[in-house]
Structures are given as C-alpha cells and as structure tokens.
Design an enzyme around this catalytic site. Sequence first.
Site, PDB file in Angstrom:
ATOM      1  N   LYS A 117      45.652  37.346  49.557  1.00  0.00           N
ATOM      2  CA  LYS A 117      44.756  38.100  51.165  1.00  0.00           C
ATOM      3  C   LYS A 117      44.828  37.437  52.602  1.00  0.00           C
ATOM      4  O   LYS A 117      45.011  38.220  53.958  1.00  0.00           O
ATOM      5  CB  LYS A 117      43.631  38.692  50.960  1.00  0.00           C
ATOM      6  CG  LYS A 117      43.623  39.052  49.288  1.00  0.00           C
ATOM      7  CD  LYS A 117      41.430  39.437  49.195  1.00  0.00           C
ATOM      8  CE  LYS A 117      40.891  39.659  47.881  1.00  0.00           C
ATOM      9  NZ  LYS A 117      42.055  39.959  46.880  1.00  0.00           N
TER      10      LYS A 117
HETATM   11  C1  PLP Z   1      42.120  40.278  45.587  1.00  0.00           C
HETATM   12  C2  PLP Z   1      42.590  39.625  44.494  1.00  0.00           C
HETATM   13  C3  PLP Z   1      43.316  40.033  43.141  1.00  0.00           C
HETATM   14  C4  PLP Z   1      44.057  41.770  43.116  1.00  0.00           C
HETATM   15  O1  PLP Z   1      44.141  42.871  44.378  1.00  0.00           O
HETATM   16  P1  PLP Z   1      44.522  43.263  44.488  1.00  0.00           P
HETATM   17  O2  PLP Z   1      45.010  44.252  45.750  1.00  0.00           O
HETATM   18  O3  PLP Z   1      43.220  44.005  44.847  1.00  0.00           O
HETATM   19  O4  PLP Z   1      44.813  44.739  43.200  1.00  0.00           O
HETATM   20  C5  PLP Z   1      44.095  39.101  42.826  1.00  0.00           C
HETATM   21  N1  PLP Z   1      43.964  37.661  42.645  1.00  0.00           N
HETATM   22  C6  PLP Z   1      43.481  37.509  43.572  1.00  0.00           C
HETATM   23  C7  PLP Z   1      43.008  36.031  43.660  1.00  0.00           C
HETATM   24  C8  PLP Z   1      42.052  38.108  44.848  1.00  0.00           C
HETATM   25  O5  PLP Z   1      42.128  37.236  45.897  1.00  0.00           O
END
Ligand code: PLP
Length: 475
Positions: A117
Amino acid sequence: MKYLSTRGHADRKQFCEILLEGLAPDGGLYLPETYPQVDAAMLEKWRAIYRDSGYADLAFEVLSLYIDDIPAADLKAICEKTYTEEVFGTQEIVPLRQLEPGLYLEALSNGPTLAFKDMAMQLLGNLFEYELARRGEELNILGATSGDTGSAAEYAMRGKKGVRVFMTSPQGRMSPFQQAQMFSLQDANIHNIAIEGVFDDCQDIVKAVSNDLDFKRKYKIGTVNSINWARLLAQVVYYFAGYFQATTTSDQRVSFTVPSGNFGNVCAGHVARMMGLPIEKLVVATNENDVLDEFFRTGVYRVRASADTHETSSPSMDISKASNFERFVFDLLGRDATRLADLFGAQLSTQGRFDLSGDTTFQSAARHYGFASGKSTHADRLQTIRDTYARFGTMIDTHTADGLKVAREHLSAGVPMIVLETALPIKFAATIEEALGQLPPRPARFEGIEALPKRVQLMPADAAVVQAYIASHVD
Ligand SMILES: *Cc1c(COP(=O)(O)O)cnc(C)c1O
C-alpha cells in the site's frame, strides 16, 4: 483526460477534482473515459526509461497519460520525490526475484510500512500536499483500519502541510508490530484513535461522520480509501516495471498473480492490460474469504455478512465485499452504466448478490480480460511458507503465500508468472513462527519499536466523541 462515474452520472471531471473526492455523487466509482493505448514502440521506450532513468521517470510517463491538470514539470518532481531508493530500499523500487525458471516474486513491500500500500499511498501524500497548497485548502482525513491501510496512510501524510490524519482502529486488535508502527509516530498532524470495539465499529463511526454533511463540510473531512482512483493509478506503474524485468523484448507475454481483497491491486493490472501491456492472465488469489474466487469460477457475486467473514492469518484480505470490483464489472458489461447501477445499486442492496453466470459477458472475464482465480487456506499458507523457505531460502509473508499457492495452479509453459509480494513477513510474525519455528528478520529501522512511547487516544465507539475530538484539534 476526463473521468466518468461507473453509474452514469452526467458530470465529467478532471484528475485533481476526483483526487480529493471519494465516491462519485451517484455512488459510483471514477474511471477514465478511455484507456490510453501503449504500442510496442512505446513499450520499448518505457523499458529504456525504467532501465536508464529509473522507476520515478517510468511513473511519470504512465501518470502523465492520465493527469493533464498538473504541469508536467511539477508532476515529474512529485514522482521523483516519491519513488526514491532512500524510501523504497532499492534502485529498482520493485525488484523482481526469480524463485525458479518462469516463476517470480515482485517485491512491492520495501516502503516505509512494509506493505504494498505504500506504493500508492506515498504518491497520494505528495499529490495531496501539492493540490491542497495550490488551492489554499486543508483536509482532515478520517479513516478506519485493521492494520496495513492506517499505517500506510499515516506514514504517507506525516508532516505534510495542509493534511491531518484521524485514524480509528479497534483497541487491542492489531498485531503488536502494527500498533507500534502507528502509535509510535510523534508527528503533530497524526492522530491515532483506539476505539473500544471491533473494526466494524470503526467503520460505522467513519460512515456516521461522513454522513453528517454539515460537519463534513465545516471540518473538511476526507478519506484515503482504496476506491481512490489516484491510488489505483499509482499501482498500474509496477505492472509495467514487473513486465520489463521479466522480459527482454516487448512481444513477450507474462501473467500476474495478485493476493486480493478489495480488488484494488488486481484492478490496476486490469488497467495496465487495457492499455496494451501484454498480460496473458491476471490470477486473483483469495484466502478463505473467497467472494472473488467464487465470482470468477461461477459468475455469482455474493457479498458476505460480517458473521460469514472469516478472521484469517492473511488478515488484509479478510473482506466481505470487494470495493473496487465495480470498476472491472463496468468494463465487463461493455461500460453499460444503467445495467451496472442496477447490479451494484439495486440488486446488491436488496439481495446481497447478483448472478452473471448465464450472461455471455461473464465468459469474456476469462476470454477477453484474462482473469482466472483460486483460493488458499491457513494450511496452504503454512505449507507454502515452509516449502518456499526450504527450497529457495526465501521467507514470504502470509498474503504472498496465498498468491504463490494459487499461482502454481495457473502456470503455463513459456509465460513467466509474476507473483506480487504484498507484505514482508515481519508484519505477520506469529504465523511465520508457526510455519517455520523461527521469527522473520526485522529491518533495522523497526528494531525495538514496541518499546517506543505511544501516542494514542482511547475512545468509546461513539461518533459524537470522535467528532468532538476532531473539532478540538482542527484550528
Ligand atoms: C491490502 C492488502 C491486500 C489486498 O489488496 P487489495 O487491493 O485490497 O485487493 C493484500 N495483501 C496485503 C498485505 C495488503 O495490505
């Protein structure tokens, strides 16, 4: 480039207008009117840019196709300030690592909070600061987090002018590492609010405050949730960067497997593919919360009740509905906004599901858009973490393990498979210890963070109390 709403609202908006907005006025999500096309010559040019001048300049190339209301020199400066070796740990920013011939991990988790993120949120922080300064405005971000999103948002916004963050989290529910990451921040513009309740209580508070329109306007309340188009756009870039690292010429195809929750990450892959990046398959990997796997297998999209949402050892994928999924279905239905509004507005709210299994468009999810899917369980995660460590000496986190498990079910000869690594193992240490009998390595900058002084306010699950706190901290 103009943006439209998936539910057919007549307005067309520019990038900086939707940057600070959440949903469109009709409840839809924003998408560009068209996807800019990238041909083979352009791909070769971008390959050279990534190789010779780096990720930031590649990001500038991609973003400038979608953003025409920020002067080019400013946008380039924003990209260069965001994607640095200092912040992301390597010159490649998203280095590719081969596990075995044809199977790769793309590292997206070496940013400030050790989850993918950061790739988007770091850019968002700089875009917000730029645009707020240009308008002479301020923004108070109110959010709810069970872990990764809150810390990524706080590390992106800390010290930024014009922005404050008020982040609610359920008291005592995050891992000690995640709590320490957030609560040890001492920046004056970051406010941690621990709520006496569960994650849903935090989300309800955010909803209640956002629905109080007078308060929202008076205190300039905004969000940074995963439906923000700028976040999605930032993620498109690393699909190109992964492709360039796995191939030598631009007539080759690759596939990606994406550990998925809210469908934001893999939706960025869909956008890259729509632009012309030669992607064979986009494999959606879920954990026990298999809303998306069920759709791609059966054509039925069925949101889950809170009681049917499992708490798993890959918690960032524990979702009851996938908030970005509407963007893909819009394309799947040939951008028929009326039909989309019926499915996501009327049908989902009354029946909690819709069914495209009898629809010819559903067949095209696989055929024209390259989608495939699979699911992984706690036992699969443990097994994949063990196997990967034993065979390659590589420690992977629980979400990446879900991805790798599912990727192996979709390999095809001659097409490199790239699994996106979405977090580092240290964030989910307890499960790594369960799998391997040892703790994952901790980056030096996080040594001893659990012992640092904590900055957090404890509050009851009451929107009025949170509102009073915000009001008294906004001057
Ligand atoms: C947010 C997140 C996901 C999922 O990603 P999306 O964009 O919501 O599909 C997967 N793995 C981790 C570690 C995350 O922080």
